[in-house]
Design a protein around this motif. Structure first.
Motif, short mmCIF file in Angstrom:
data_model
loop_
_atom_site.label_atom_id
_atom_site.label_comp_id
_atom_site.label_asym_id
_atom_site.label_seq_id
_atom_site.Cartn_x
_atom_site.Cartn_y
_atom_site.Cartn_z
N UNK A 163 9.80 11.73 -9.26
CA UNK A 163 9.56 10.85 -8.17
C UNK A 163 9.22 9.49 -8.54
N UNK A 164 8.27 9.53 -9.88
CA UNK A 164 7.69 8.22 -10.20
C UNK A 164 9.18 7.35 -10.72
N UNK B 28 0.99 -1.15 -0.04
CA UNK B 28 -0.13 0.00 -0.09
C UNK B 28 1.04 1.26 -0.08
N UNK B 29 2.03 1.24 0.90
CA UNK B 29 2.74 2.37 0.95
C UNK B 29 3.46 2.61 -0.52
N UNK B 30 3.75 1.55 -1.27
CA UNK B 30 4.15 1.73 -2.71
C UNK B 30 3.15 2.26 -3.75
N UNK B 31 2.04 1.61 -3.53
CA UNK B 31 0.83 2.30 -4.21
C UNK B 31 0.64 3.90 -3.91
N UNK B 32 0.85 4.20 -2.76
CA UNK B 32 0.47 5.49 -2.21
C UNK B 32 1.35 6.47 -2.91
N UNK C 263 11.28 5.52 2.55
CA UNK C 263 12.15 6.86 2.25
C UNK C 263 11.50 7.70 1.24
N UNK C 264 11.18 6.96 0.15
CA UNK C 264 10.78 7.59 -0.99
C UNK C 264 9.18 8.10 -0.67
N UNK D 32 9.25 10.99 1.14
CA UNK D 32 10.12 12.25 0.14
C UNK D 32 8.74 12.67 -0.70
N UNK D 33 8.13 11.73 -1.37
CA UNK D 33 6.97 12.22 -2.09
C UNK D 33 5.98 12.95 -1.32
N UNK D 34 5.58 12.39 -0.12
CA UNK D 34 4.73 13.29 0.64
C UNK D 34 5.19 14.58 0.88
#
Lengths: 316, 261
Positions: free
Chosen positions: A223-224, A27-31, A157-158, A161-163
């Motif tokens: 980021x993607x 879910x973290x990776x999806x978000x 971490x990613x 960062x995205x957030x």
């Protein structure tokens, strides 16, 4: 009122940042992907409010992504912060240059021209063997000012960062919406002649919007690329742009928060749809879009606006 | 009184069509000038040349000792010439107050689009000026109404109010009473002219109703076939034989003139 909005945004940021510790890794990776894409949608909203629908916003997404990939490959830079700064700058520069042409067009001509520009990049990338042609190539694992996490720690971490970048951009764009240049989006849609006869160039105002949308689009692409770990020419293909338009319709242009909510809903619906009906997942997505247009013509964001009792005027 | 606007030998041609020719005149500051003429006589072409929408084919336009011939509308607006429109040009999704605020923020702000990205739309100055303008044009009661739903008279007043927030020295009104019922015309013009006088604005207004012209203009310019055929005080200009024949229609066309026209 703006202080309250900022407070709500800050609280959402803290909750979302903390939620990652409890949420499953998938879910973290999806978000992460959803919020990276939301940055592109944020840029679309900036243009959307002025009545402009870009069908080629993937251009900046792709430029940002390839910048990250090439920085690692050619220059050897893997620091996420440096890569982000350079991606945003280059995507903004591309937007500034093509803006001289794009800012002169409106409506379908604007949409088609922006589409054409993104397809030119697609064509160039497909023909460039050294960049892996249609296969693209891998992106080096990013580091964070010396910190080099792996696996789940990298994912977290990613995500953070995205957030953080998302929150900064959302704050910047919502501040921009309150400035004269930003708040004139609806007047541009309503009546360009009046703005010109008050002494301001509409093309210049739109050019500025294009650059803002380009920068956030480039950051989203960067980021993607870091999250996916791979770039390919499809990032500039028209279906990618279409996806961003889809999310903007779903989200609505009424608030910056809508971009993030809309993008997350889109990713969840897509993941669930692929899970349920692997062969027909597009049908579910299509139905969701249809229902949105029928029952929430101003997008998910208008739900909050309606609850607050504010008038809807986000969509063109 | 010194002239705020001077035009010399102004001409505009579109191919073989002459829309304006040989227009030379001076407008002293704070004069209220009525422009009359039949459709196609060159009134709007004249206004469009002064506001920079059309570039004159020949001739010069001076505004406050500056040659403004051929400058863009935006530059001319910044120099102090503003205009309203025959069909009100307003932001229909915004409320009355938002319309005036947007106009004030643009007209009173810097020239460049980029500079506007660092200024809030609703600054104390913008809102103060917008309130003053709404008061001046007596549309304060409509402040929170969306412009799309306004009655025609209020739309016209809003259009003019938006042209005035930048404190122009010269204002061109293109048919301020078009689309307004006869009963409302005089009260609308009363509001407009009182407001403009209080700000010492020189006014050029295009008008088809001769009673309005006689009542509100200090001077009348009568256009016919692209040029000015009469120029003087309303009583004098409206009594002119050619004006009565070609424009006001109070004198029937003699056979010989009709044949020549």
């Amino acid at each position: 009122m703006s202080a309250r909005t900022n407070l709500a945004g800050a609280s959402a940021f803290v909750v979302l940042a903390a939620a990652a510790l409890a949420a499953p890794a998938w879910f973290v990776s999806l978000a992460t992907i959803a919020f990276a894409n939301a940055l592109v949608v944020l840029g679309l909203i900036v243009l959307w409010r002025a009545g402009l629908v870009p069908f080629g916003q993937a251009l900046y997404y792709c430029v940002g992504a390839y910048t990250v990939a090439l920085l690692a490959r050619w220059v050897g830079i893997t620091d996420a912060f440096v890569m982000l700064a350079v991606s945003g700058l280059i995507a903004g520069l591309v937007a500034y240059v093509v803006g001289f042409l794009l800012a002169r067009y409106r409506e379908i001509f604007f949409a088609m021209l922006s589409l054409a520009l993104s397809m030119i990049l697609y064509g160039v990338l497909v023909k460039t063997e050294t960049l892996g042609s249609t296969d693209g190539f891998g992106v080096a694992t990013p580091t964070f000012a010396g910190y080099a996490p792996h696996r789940e720690a990298l994912g977290l971490a990613l995500y953070w960062l995205v957030l953080a970048v998302g929150a900064l951009c959302a704050f910047a764009v919502s501040t921009y919406f309150r400035t004269t240049a930003g708040a004139l989006a609806i007047p541009i849609r309503d009546n360009e002649i009046r703005i010109e006869f008050l002494g301001l160039s509409v093309n210049d105002l739109i050019h500025l919007k294009l650059v803002i949308a380009g920068v956030v689009g480039g950051l989203g692409g960067a980021l993607a690329a870091m999250s996916i770990g791979h770039v390919d020419p499809n990032m500039s293909y028209w279906t990618t742009s279409g996806g961003f338009v889809f999310v903007t319709i779903l989200a609505g242009a009424s608030s910056v928060a809508a971009a993030f909510v809309g993008s997350l809903v889109f990713e969840i619906v897509r993941t669930v749809a692929v899970d349920l009906l692997p062969g027909f997942w597009q049908m579910i997505l299509g139905s969701v879009l249809l229902l949105t247009i029928l029952f929430l013509p101003e997008g998910l964001g208008s739900v909050f606006a309606r609850l607050r009792g504010a008038p809807d005027r986000g969509a063109p | 009184m010194t002239a705020i606007l001077s035009v010399r030998k102004l001409e505009k041609t579109f191919g073989s069509v002459v829309a304006a020719r040989d227009i030379s005149l001076d407008i002293p500051a704070q004069q209220t000038v009525g422009i009359i003429g039949a459709n196609g006589a060159g009134k709007t072409t004249f206004i469009n040349m002064i506001t920079g929408y059309l570039r004159p084919s020949l001739g010069t336009i001076w505004f406050e000792d500056r040659d403004i011939t051929g400058r863009s509308s935006r530059q001319i607006t910044r120099l102090g010439i503003s205009r309203s429109f025959q069909v009100a040009q307003i932001f229909s999704s915004l409320t009355v107050m938002e319309n005036i605020c947007a106009a004030a923020a643009i007209a009173r702000g810097p020239r460049g689009a980029l500079a506007h990205a660092w200024r809030p739309l609703l600054s104390a100055d913008t809102v103060g000026e917008a309130r003053a303008a709404a008061e001046l044009f007596q549309i304060g009661a409509y402040r929170d109404i969306r412009a799309a739903t306004l009655p025609q008279g209020v739309r016209k007043l809003l259009d003019i109010a938006m042209a005035v927030v930048g404190w122009p020295r010269l204002l061109l009104l293109d048919e301020p009473t078009s689309g307004i019922s006869i009963e409302e015309k005089f009260s609308l013009m009363d509001v407009v002219m009182t407001a403009l006088k209080s700000r010492n604005i020189t006014v050029l207004f295009v008008e088809h109703d001769m009673e309005i012209v006689s009542r509100f203009a200090d001077r009348v310019l009568a256009f016919y076939d692209g040029t000015v055929i009469a120029d003087g005080a309303p009583a004098q200009a409206l009594a002119d034989t050619r004006v009565r024949t070609f424009i006001s229609g109070t004198r029937t066309v003699p056979e010989a003139v009709a044949g020549a026209g």
